[in-house]
Design a protein around this motif. Structure first.
Motif, PDB file in Angstrom:
ATOM      1  N   GLU A  25       0.796  -1.226   0.000  1.00  0.00           N
ATOM      2  CA  GLU A  25       0.000   0.000   0.000  1.00  0.00           C
ATOM      3  C   GLU A  25       0.834   1.284   0.000  1.00  0.00           C
ATOM      4  O   GLU A  25       0.320   2.355  -0.286  1.00  0.00           O
ATOM      5  N   MET A  26       2.112   1.182   0.334  1.00  0.00           N
ATOM      6  CA  MET A  26       2.974   2.343   0.531  1.00  0.00           C
ATOM      7  C   MET A  26       3.216   3.085  -0.787  1.00  0.00           C
ATOM      8  O   MET A  26       3.504   2.470  -1.805  1.00  0.00           O
ATOM      9  N   LYS A  27       3.105   4.405  -0.729  1.00  0.00           N
ATOM     10  CA  LYS A  27       3.360   5.240  -1.908  1.00  0.00           C
ATOM     11  C   LYS A  27       4.694   5.981  -1.812  1.00  0.00           C
ATOM     12  O   LYS A  27       5.336   6.220  -2.817  1.00  0.00           O
ATOM     13  N   ASN A  28       5.104   6.340  -0.594  1.00  0.00           N
ATOM     14  CA  ASN A  28       6.333   7.109  -0.391  1.00  0.00           C
ATOM     15  C   ASN A  28       7.552   6.216  -0.628  1.00  0.00           C
ATOM     16  O   ASN A  28       7.761   5.244   0.094  1.00  0.00           O
ATOM     17  N   PRO A  29       8.397   6.531  -1.637  1.00  0.00           N
ATOM     18  CA  PRO A  29       9.520   5.655  -1.975  1.00  0.00           C
ATOM     19  C   PRO A  29      10.574   5.536  -0.871  1.00  0.00           C
ATOM     20  O   PRO A  29      11.150   4.461  -0.686  1.00  0.00           O
ATOM     21  N   GLU A  30      10.820   6.623  -0.130  1.00  0.00           N
ATOM     22  CA  GLU A  30      11.821   6.561   0.940  1.00  0.00           C
ATOM     23  C   GLU A  30      11.347   5.645   2.064  1.00  0.00           C
ATOM     24  O   GLU A  30      12.107   4.805   2.562  1.00  0.00           O
ATOM     25  N   THR A  31      10.093   5.796   2.446  1.00  0.00           N
ATOM     26  CA  THR A  31       9.529   4.947   3.493  1.00  0.00           C
ATOM     27  C   THR A  31       9.460   3.499   3.031  1.00  0.00           C
ATOM     28  O   THR A  31       9.754   2.575   3.795  1.00  0.00           O
ATOM     29  N   LYS A  32       9.124   3.303   1.782  1.00  0.00           N
ATOM     30  CA  LYS A  32       9.037   1.952   1.221  1.00  0.00           C
ATOM     31  C   LYS A  32      10.415   1.266   1.257  1.00  0.00           C
ATOM     32  O   LYS A  32      10.522   0.082   1.590  1.00  0.00           O
ATOM     33  N   GLU A  33      11.460   2.023   0.953  1.00  0.00           N
ATOM     34  CA  GLU A  33      12.819   1.473   0.991  1.00  0.00           C
ATOM     35  C   GLU A  33      13.198   1.057   2.411  1.00  0.00           C
ATOM     36  O   GLU A  33      13.769  -0.015   2.625  1.00  0.00           O
ATOM     37  N   ILE A  34      12.876   1.898   3.377  1.00  0.00           N
ATOM     38  CA  ILE A  34      13.203   1.579   4.771  1.00  0.00           C
ATOM     39  C   ILE A  34      12.432   0.350   5.234  1.00  0.00           C
ATOM     40  O   ILE A  34      13.004  -0.562   5.862  1.00  0.00           O
ATOM     41  N   LEU A  35      11.147   0.287   4.913  1.00  0.00           N
ATOM     42  CA  LEU A  35      10.347  -0.873   5.324  1.00  0.00           C
ATOM     43  C   LEU A  35      10.801  -2.142   4.615  1.00  0.00           C
ATOM     44  O   LEU A  35      10.747  -3.229   5.188  1.00  0.00           O
ATOM     45  N   THR A  36      11.266  -2.019   3.375  1.00  0.00           N
ATOM     46  CA  THR A  36      11.806  -3.177   2.657  1.00  0.00           C
ATOM     47  C   THR A  36      13.045  -3.707   3.361  1.00  0.00           C
ATOM     48  O   THR A  36      13.226  -4.921   3.509  1.00  0.00           O
ATOM     49  N   PHE A  37      13.901  -2.803   3.824  1.00  0.00           N
ATOM     50  CA  PHE A  37      15.086  -3.197   4.577  1.00  0.00           C
ATOM     51  C   PHE A  37      14.678  -3.909   5.864  1.00  0.00           C
ATOM     52  O   PHE A  37      15.256  -4.957   6.224  1.00  0.00           O
ATOM     53  N   LEU A  38      13.683  -3.378   6.573  1.00  0.00           N
ATOM     54  CA  LEU A  38      13.213  -4.019   7.807  1.00  0.00           C
ATOM     55  C   LEU A  38      12.620  -5.398   7.521  1.00  0.00           C
ATOM     56  O   LEU A  38      12.843  -6.347   8.286  1.00  0.00           O
ATOM     57  N   LEU A  39      11.876  -5.521   6.426  1.00  0.00           N
ATOM     58  CA  LEU A  39      11.316  -6.821   6.049  1.00  0.00           C
ATOM     59  C   LEU A  39      12.429  -7.810   5.754  1.00  0.00           C
ATOM     60  O   LEU A  39      12.360  -8.977   6.160  1.00  0.00           O
ATOM     61  N   GLN A  40      13.473  -7.369   5.080  1.00  0.00           N
ATOM     62  CA  GLN A  40      14.611  -8.243   4.795  1.00  0.00           C
ATOM     63  C   GLN A  40      15.236  -8.761   6.090  1.00  0.00           C
ATOM     64  O   GLN A  40      15.533  -9.948   6.212  1.00  0.00           O
TER      65      GLN A  40
END
Length: 57
Positions: A25-40
């Protein structure tokens, strides 16, 4: 609040699901990158916990 108690397998799975759902659902690319790192990190932890040897008692 910080709790250093190791997470149960189901708790790690729940965190991964929540992060993945949020990323969709995330639209903000910076936030999406950070959450992707956390998911990893959570997925690596899930793999480690799932494959650790079970102590026999």
């Amino acid at each position: 609040m910080f709790d250093n108690t190791p997470l149960e397998l189901e708790e790690i799975i729940d965190q991964c699901r929540a992060l993945a759902s949020t990323l969709v659902e995330m639209k903000n690319p910076e936030t999406k990158e950070i959450l992707t790192f956390l998911l990893q990190e959570r997925l690596e932890n899930l793999h480690r916990v799932f494959h650790q040897p079970v102590a026999e008692t």
